[in-house]
Design a protein around this motif. Structure first.
Motif, PDB file in Angstrom:
ATOM      1  N   UNK A  98       0.814  -1.214   0.000  1.00  0.00           N
ATOM      2  CA  UNK A  98       0.000   0.000   0.000  1.00  0.00           C
ATOM      3  C   UNK A  98       0.851   1.269   0.000  1.00  0.00           C
ATOM      4  N   UNK A  99       1.993   1.269   0.712  1.00  0.00           N
ATOM      5  CA  UNK A  99       2.768   2.513   0.757  1.00  0.00           C
ATOM      6  C   UNK A  99       3.923   2.551  -0.244  1.00  0.00           C
ATOM      7  N   UNK A 100       4.316   1.411  -0.805  1.00  0.00           N
ATOM      8  CA  UNK A 100       5.452   1.411  -1.726  1.00  0.00           C
ATOM      9  C   UNK A 100       5.058   1.203  -3.185  1.00  0.00           C
ATOM     10  N   UNK A 101       3.942   0.548  -3.440  1.00  0.00           N
ATOM     11  CA  UNK A 101       3.545   0.213  -4.807  1.00  0.00           C
ATOM     12  C   UNK A 101       2.333   1.022  -5.268  1.00  0.00           C
ATOM     13  N   UNK A 102       1.343   1.153  -4.398  1.00  0.00           N
ATOM     14  CA  UNK A 102       0.092   1.798  -4.799  1.00  0.00           C
ATOM     15  C   UNK A 102       0.251   3.293  -5.089  1.00  0.00           C
ATOM     16  N   UNK A 103       0.915   4.099  -4.201  1.00  0.00           N
ATOM     17  CA  UNK A 103       1.011   5.541  -4.492  1.00  0.00           C
ATOM     18  C   UNK A 103       1.653   5.891  -5.831  1.00  0.00           C
ATOM     19  N   UNK A 104       2.799   5.279  -6.217  1.00  0.00           N
ATOM     20  CA  UNK A 104       3.367   5.641  -7.520  1.00  0.00           C
ATOM     21  C   UNK A 104       2.438   5.334  -8.694  1.00  0.00           C
ATOM     22  N   UNK A 105       1.588   4.307  -8.534  1.00  0.00           N
ATOM     23  CA  UNK A 105       0.668   3.968  -9.615  1.00  0.00           C
ATOM     24  C   UNK A 105      -0.570   4.861  -9.618  1.00  0.00           C
ATOM     25  N   UNK A 106      -1.006   5.294  -8.429  1.00  0.00           N
ATOM     26  CA  UNK A 106      -2.236   6.072  -8.326  1.00  0.00           C
ATOM     27  C   UNK A 106      -2.028   7.581  -8.410  1.00  0.00           C
ATOM     28  N   UNK A 107      -0.847   8.064  -8.040  1.00  0.00           N
ATOM     29  CA  UNK A 107      -0.615   9.514  -8.013  1.00  0.00           C
ATOM     30  C   UNK A 107      -0.960  10.212  -9.330  1.00  0.00           C
ATOM     31  N   UNK A 108      -0.511   9.688 -10.493  1.00  0.00           N
ATOM     32  CA  UNK A 108      -0.875  10.365 -11.751  1.00  0.00           C
ATOM     33  C   UNK A 108      -2.377  10.398 -11.971  1.00  0.00           C
ATOM     34  N   UNK A 109      -3.069   9.316 -11.605  1.00  0.00           N
ATOM     35  CA  UNK A 109      -4.523   9.270 -11.773  1.00  0.00           C
ATOM     36  C   UNK A 109      -5.202  10.276 -10.853  1.00  0.00           C
ATOM     37  N   UNK A 110      -4.737  10.354  -9.606  1.00  0.00           N
ATOM     38  CA  UNK A 110      -5.332  11.283  -8.642  1.00  0.00           C
ATOM     39  C   UNK A 110      -5.150  12.723  -9.097  1.00  0.00           C
ATOM     40  N   UNK A 111      -3.966  13.049  -9.603  1.00  0.00           N
ATOM     41  CA  UNK A 111      -3.693  14.425 -10.002  1.00  0.00           C
ATOM     42  C   UNK A 111      -4.362  14.812 -11.316  1.00  0.00           C
ATOM     43  N   UNK A 112      -4.583  13.854 -12.195  1.00  0.00           N
ATOM     44  CA  UNK A 112      -5.170  14.186 -13.494  1.00  0.00           C
ATOM     45  C   UNK A 112      -6.689  14.084 -13.495  1.00  0.00           C
ATOM     46  N   UNK A 113      -7.255  13.369 -12.503  1.00  0.00           N
ATOM     47  CA  UNK A 113      -8.686  13.097 -12.506  1.00  0.00           C
ATOM     48  C   UNK A 113      -9.517  14.377 -12.383  1.00  0.00           C
ATOM     49  N   UNK A 114      -9.066  15.331 -11.554  1.00  0.00           N
ATOM     50  CA  UNK A 114      -9.828  16.556 -11.309  1.00  0.00           C
ATOM     51  C   UNK A 114      -9.132  17.795 -11.872  1.00  0.00           C
ATOM     52  N   UNK A 115      -8.107  17.583 -12.685  1.00  0.00           N
ATOM     53  CA  UNK A 115      -7.325  18.709 -13.186  1.00  0.00           C
ATOM     54  C   UNK A 115      -7.507  18.822 -14.698  1.00  0.00           C
ATOM     55  N   UNK A 116      -8.244  19.849 -15.123  1.00  0.00           N
ATOM     56  CA  UNK A 116      -8.552  19.999 -16.549  1.00  0.00           C
ATOM     57  C   UNK A 116      -7.308  20.377 -17.352  1.00  0.00           C
ATOM     58  N   UNK A 117      -6.374  21.101 -16.761  1.00  0.00           N
ATOM     59  CA  UNK A 117      -5.170  21.486 -17.496  1.00  0.00           C
ATOM     60  C   UNK A 117      -4.314  20.265 -17.817  1.00  0.00           C
ATOM     61  N   UNK A 118      -4.183  19.357 -16.841  1.00  0.00           N
ATOM     62  CA  UNK A 118      -3.439  18.117 -17.090  1.00  0.00           C
ATOM     63  C   UNK A 118      -4.158  17.267 -18.130  1.00  0.00           C
ATOM     64  N   UNK A 119      -5.472  17.171 -18.021  1.00  0.00           N
ATOM     65  CA  UNK A 119      -6.249  16.391 -18.993  1.00  0.00           C
ATOM     66  C   UNK A 119      -6.059  16.929 -20.404  1.00  0.00           C
ATOM     67  N   UNK A 120      -6.139  18.257 -20.533  1.00  0.00           N
ATOM     68  CA  UNK A 120      -5.971  18.867 -21.863  1.00  0.00           C
ATOM     69  C   UNK A 120      -4.563  18.637 -22.407  1.00  0.00           C
TER      70      UNK A 120
END
Length: 318
Positions: free
Chosen positions: A275-297
């Motif tokens: 949970x602390x070594x594998x999951x965050x690196x995989x989820x961080x891009x999704x978390x940051x791009x999910x609600x960020x329209x500039x990243x999505x664009x």
């Protein structure tokens, strides 16, 4: 009884005893690893290539993606190789390198998340001073401080851990070389030598955590004063992803490193480590791009451009 001078390798925890489950673990970790590589590489490329994202917030996000790429590449490939080749061994030098790189990258990530909290605080609470307080030179200095502090802490922790005499064999009850599991192999009196380093780490972690909490306390007070709902939504959309990442990293790491020994079990330790070594690196891009329209664009523009270039190359060879 054995000691560190006679140990040439460590034996990591096997995920499963049967060959079928080992291969299942290999393919599962391979999928997660490739997803993390792709997602973080897209974030890095999008931020580097899109001039609209050349701002302090996205500069720190680029650094976060670099750290995530490094941290997941430190632990997961070796675990995959061991499952694929049905082995548990890792060399003494390889274990020390894994400890150093993992502590370095995770510590730097935690310090960087603290810097990112300061960035959000200045952007929302002191917007008129944002350009002054977070100029390009200041951002570079803060990012370098996060990387440098993580490096120094990793040197201190790794040197201290591997200077301890080991009397309890060479079997590490984790899928990578994790410091708490290595300390379990140390002689009883030698274990106390690591207390000083742990105290330093706890003080740094608590200091950063208090700073983050105070920053977000001020941020939420400022956001709730914004008269328009649209303004509140925009402010929350830049803060909530960062808060989600911080919560995930801190909660799982604190539980893994500070839980009472009486609650320790190999299966629980394994789950928390994933949970602390594998999951965050995989989820961080999704978390940051999910609600960020500039990243999505930016990602949409990047992917569309890649497909267009590929199509043009195919047509030119046709």
């Amino acid at each position: 009884m054995s000691n560190s001078s006679s140990i040439t390798e460590f034996l990591l925890l096997a995920f499963a005893d049967t060959r079928e489950l080992q291969l299942l673990h290999f393919w599962l970790f391979l999928g997660i690893y490739l997803a993390a590589l792709l997602a973080n590489s897209l974030i890095i490329t999008a931020v580097a290539c899109d001039h609209r994202l050349h701002t302090p917030m996205y500069f720190f996000l680029l650094n976060l993606s670099l750290l995530d790429l490094g941290s997941i590449s430190t632990t997961v490939p070796k675990a995959m190789a061991n499952s694929l080749w049905d082995t548990r061994a890792i060399s003494y030098a390889g274990c020390a390198a894994q400890v150093f790189l993992f502590v370095f990258l995770m510590s730097a990530e935690y310090f960087l998340l603290t810097v990112m909290a300061y960035d959000r605080y200045v952007a929302i609470c002191k917007p008129l001073h944002y350009g002054t307080l977070l100029g390009s030179r200041a951002c570079a200095h803060m990012a370098a401080a996060a990387w440098g502090t993580g490096f120094l802490y990793a040197v201190l922790h790794t040197a201290n851990t591997f200077s301890l005499p080991l009397c309890q064999g060479n079997a590490v009850d984790q899928f990578f070389c994790e410091i708490p599991q290595i300390l379990k192999l140390a002689c009883t009196d030698a274990y106390l030598r690591d207390v000083g380093v742990l105290v330093v780490g706890v003080c740094l972690a608590v200091g950063c955590f208090v700073f983050i909490v105070l920053s977000y306390g001020q941020i939420f007070r400022a956001v709730l004063r914004i008269p328009s709902e649209q303004g509140q939504h925009k402010a929350f959309s830049t803060c909530l992803p960062h808060l989600a990442v911080i919560s995930l990293v801190i909660s799982t790491a604190v539980f893994s490193y500070l839980k009472p020994p009486s609650t320790s079990s190999p299966s629980l330790d394994l789950v928390m480590a994933v949970l602390y070594s594998v999951v965050p690196p995989a989820l961080n891009p999704l978390i940051y791009s999910m609600r960020n329209h500039e990243i999505k664009d930016a990602l949409r523009k990047l992917i569309t451009g890649c497909f267009s270039e590929g199509k043009n190359c195919m047509l030119s060879f046709a």
